[in-house]
Design a protein around this motif. Structure first.
Motif, PDB file in Angstrom:
ATOM      1  N   ILE A  30       0.825  -1.221   0.000  1.00 32.30           N
ATOM      2  CA  ILE A  30       0.000   0.000   0.000  1.00 32.30           C
ATOM      3  C   ILE A  30       0.859   1.272   0.000  1.00 32.30           C
ATOM      4  O   ILE A  30       0.492   2.263  -0.610  1.00 32.30           O
ATOM      5  N   ASP A  32       3.371   1.846  -1.644  1.00 33.61           N
ATOM      6  CA  ASP A  32       3.913   2.067  -2.993  1.00 33.61           C
ATOM      7  C   ASP A  32       2.924   2.724  -3.945  1.00 33.61           C
ATOM      8  O   ASP A  32       3.236   2.926  -5.116  1.00 33.61           O
ATOM      9  N   CYS A  33       1.745   3.082  -3.480  1.00 32.12           N
ATOM     10  CA  CYS A  33       0.724   3.676  -4.355  1.00 32.12           C
ATOM     11  C   CYS A  33       1.220   4.940  -5.044  1.00 32.12           C
ATOM     12  O   CYS A  33       0.992   5.123  -6.239  1.00 32.12           O
ATOM     13  N   ASP A  34       1.897   5.816  -4.324  1.00 33.80           N
ATOM     14  CA  ASP A  34       2.416   7.045  -4.940  1.00 33.80           C
ATOM     15  C   ASP A  34       3.396   6.720  -6.062  1.00 33.80           C
ATOM     16  O   ASP A  34       3.358   7.336  -7.126  1.00 33.80           O
ATOM     17  N   GLU A  37       1.505   5.520  -9.129  1.00 34.59           N
ATOM     18  CA  GLU A  37       0.765   6.582  -9.805  1.00 34.59           C
ATOM     19  C   GLU A  37       1.678   7.482 -10.634  1.00 34.59           C
ATOM     20  O   GLU A  37       1.238   8.092 -11.602  1.00 34.59           O
ATOM     21  N   ILE A  55      -3.438  -2.809  -1.151  1.00 38.66           N
ATOM     22  CA  ILE A  55      -3.064  -2.144  -2.400  1.00 38.66           C
ATOM     23  C   ILE A  55      -3.893  -2.689  -3.562  1.00 38.66           C
ATOM     24  O   ILE A  55      -4.312  -1.933  -4.438  1.00 38.66           O
ATOM     25  N   LYS A  58      -7.330  -1.098  -3.261  1.00 37.22           N
ATOM     26  CA  LYS A  58      -7.289   0.327  -3.600  1.00 37.22           C
ATOM     27  C   LYS A  58      -7.212   0.522  -5.120  1.00 37.22           C
ATOM     28  O   LYS A  58      -7.961   1.317  -5.682  1.00 37.22           O
ATOM     29  N   LEU A  59      -6.347  -0.219  -5.771  1.00 35.32           N
ATOM     30  CA  LEU A  59      -6.218  -0.091  -7.227  1.00 35.32           C
ATOM     31  C   LEU A  59      -7.491  -0.549  -7.927  1.00 35.32           C
ATOM     32  O   LEU A  59      -7.928   0.076  -8.899  1.00 35.32           O
ATOM     33  N   GLU A  62     -10.163   2.124  -7.758  1.00 36.80           N
ATOM     34  CA  GLU A  62      -9.880   3.311  -8.561  1.00 36.80           C
ATOM     35  C   GLU A  62     -10.025   3.073 -10.061  1.00 36.80           C
ATOM     36  O   GLU A  62      -9.945   4.010 -10.839  1.00 36.80           O
TER      37      GLU A  62
END
Length: 63
Positions: A30, A32-34, A37, A55, A58-59, A62
């Motif tokens: 999680i 590593d989301c930034d 993106e 993660i 979340k992906l 989105e």
């Protein structure tokens, strides 16, 4: 090249993070989301729901 993403074609379409790794790529978490993106790839490798399912959720949410 029949994809609507054909104008975003790169030699490598999949983002893989080998930094600090030897035998296998980093498993994304999680935090590593930034990083995910910011990169300009169509796909990423690798995810593991047993390692961090936040993660993946979340992906998925989105999309």
């Amino acid at each position: 090249m029949n994809s609507r993403f054909k104008d975003k074609y790169y030699d490598k379409l999949t983002y893989v993070n080998w930094k600090g790794q030897i035998n296998h790529p980093k498993t994304f978490i999680i935090e590593d989301c930034d990083e995910l993106e910011k990169v300009n790839y169509l796909m990423a490798r690798k995810f593991d729901e047993d390692f961090d399912d936040k993660i993946i959720n979340k992906l998925y949410d989105e999309l």
